[in-house]
Design a protein around this motif. Structure first.
Motif, PDB file in Angstrom:
ATOM      1  N   PRO A   1       0.823  -1.212   0.000  1.00 43.76           N
ATOM      2  CA  PRO A   1       0.000   0.000   0.000  1.00 43.76           C
ATOM      3  C   PRO A   1       0.857   1.262   0.000  1.00 43.76           C
ATOM      4  CG  PRO A   1       0.037  -0.951   2.179  1.00 43.76           C
ATOM      5  CD  PRO A   1       0.761  -1.910   1.274  1.00 43.76           C
ATOM      6  N   PRO A   2       0.265   2.381  -0.436  1.00 43.53           N
ATOM      7  CA  PRO A   2       1.026   3.637  -0.432  1.00 43.53           C
ATOM      8  C   PRO A   2       1.122   4.217   0.971  1.00 43.53           C
ATOM      9  CG  PRO A   2      -1.192   4.016  -1.236  1.00 43.53           C
ATOM     10  CD  PRO A   2      -1.056   2.528  -1.028  1.00 43.53           C
ATOM     11  N   GLY A   3       2.181   4.976   1.213  1.00 40.18           N
ATOM     12  CA  GLY A   3       2.357   5.682   2.485  1.00 40.18           C
ATOM     13  C   GLY A   3       2.656   4.761   3.642  1.00 40.18           C
TER      14      GLY A   3
ATOM     15  N   GLU B   1       3.400  -5.325   6.405  1.00 38.31           N
ATOM     16  CA  GLU B   1       2.341  -6.077   7.080  1.00 38.31           C
ATOM     17  C   GLU B   1       1.006  -5.992   6.345  1.00 38.31           C
ATOM     18  OE1 GLU B   1       2.132  -4.717  11.073  1.00 38.31           O
ATOM     19  OE2 GLU B   1       4.117  -5.466  11.587  1.00 38.31           O
ATOM     20  N   GLN B   2       0.762  -4.902   5.607  1.00 38.65           N
ATOM     21  CA  GLN B   2      -0.518  -4.699   4.932  1.00 38.65           C
ATOM     22  C   GLN B   2      -0.477  -5.110   3.465  1.00 38.65           C
ATOM     23  OE1 GLN B   2      -1.263  -0.560   5.595  1.00 38.65           O
ATOM     24  NE2 GLN B   2      -1.836  -0.842   7.721  1.00 38.65           N
TER      25      GLN B   2
ATOM     26  N   ARG C   1      -4.074   3.371  -7.961  1.00 40.69           N
ATOM     27  CA  ARG C   1      -4.349   3.928  -6.631  1.00 40.69           C
ATOM     28  C   ARG C   1      -3.074   4.183  -5.829  1.00 40.69           C
ATOM     29  NH1 ARG C   1      -8.683  -0.633  -5.952  1.00 40.69           N
ATOM     30  NH2 ARG C   1     -10.334   0.239  -7.250  1.00 40.69           N
ATOM     31  N   GLY C   2      -1.914   3.940  -6.419  1.00 41.50           N
ATOM     32  CA  GLY C   2      -0.650   4.248  -5.756  1.00 41.50           C
ATOM     33  C   GLY C   2       0.046   3.066  -5.107  1.00 41.50           C
ATOM     34  N   TRP C   3      -0.499   1.869  -5.229  1.00 43.90           N
ATOM     35  CA  TRP C   3       0.147   0.689  -4.653  1.00 43.90           C
ATOM     36  C   TRP C   3       1.369   0.349  -5.490  1.00 43.90           C
ATOM     37  CZ3 TRP C   3      -2.231  -2.951  -0.976  1.00 43.90           C
ATOM     38  CH2 TRP C   3      -3.356  -2.409  -0.350  1.00 43.90           C
ATOM     39  N   GLN C   4       2.342  -0.298  -4.860  1.00 45.59           N
ATOM     40  CA  GLN C   4       3.582  -0.669  -5.549  1.00 45.59           C
ATOM     41  C   GLN C   4       3.747  -2.182  -5.565  1.00 45.59           C
ATOM     42  OE1 GLN C   4       6.560   1.338  -3.285  1.00 45.59           O
ATOM     43  NE2 GLN C   4       6.225   3.297  -4.292  1.00 45.59           N
TER      44      GLN C   4
END
Length: 159
Positions: A9-11, A19-20, A98-101
């Motif tokens: 996830p981003p940020g 973990e997410q 959505r900004g995920w990598q």
């Protein structure tokens, strides 16, 4: 053995991101073949679901217009086949928007095994990038004793 795409996830801090992580199985989706618009809606691919529904409706309308409903059904089956084959890639593309990598790909039989392999690889990666620890030799750490000693005990010098 199946492969799972791991998306971060981003940020957030690197530990929270690890973990997410989300695991997306890279392969054919049977539910995407059977009910494409519902499968796309379930995975929150709103635009793709609308386009799939409109394409299936248009193909059905074309089949009715030329008095060949079987042709409309077969063309609708092409949409279903496309969603079944490329549905997971659409999910990965939506997460990227959505900004995920991408973290990478993990090969495993099941999702829980993929999570375990990912956890092991992620911890190895964080250990490898950790700052190096400086080891001070014991001979340099303690001051040298210049007194006479007997074994491990030093005796004060006599005047």
């Amino acid at each position: 053995m199946a492969s799972y795409v791991v998306m971060l996830p981003p940020g957030g801090s690197p530990e929270q991101r690890l973990e997410q992580a989300v695991f997306l199985r890279d392969g054919f989706s049977w539910l995407g073949l059977i009910v494409p618009p519902l499968w796309l809606l379930w995975h929150r691919l709103w635009l793709e679901a609308i386009l799939a529904f409109l394409a299936m409706a248009a193909f059905s309308g074309v089949g009715e217009a030329v008095s060949l409903p079987v042709v409309g059904g077969l063309l609708g089956l092409l949409v279903s086949l496309y969603v079944g084959l490329e549905g997971q890639a659409m999910r990965v593309a939506a997460l990227r928007r959505r900004g995920w990598q991408d973290w990478g790909v993990v090969e495993a039989d099941r999702a829980d095994t993929a999570d375990l392999r990912y956890s092991l690889a992620a911890t190895e990666e964080t250990v490898a990038t950790a700052p190096a620890v400086t080891i001070v030799p014991a001979s340099n750490a303690a001051p040298r004793v210049t007194q006479d000693t007997l074994g491990l005990v030093s005796y004060p010098q006599r005047p």
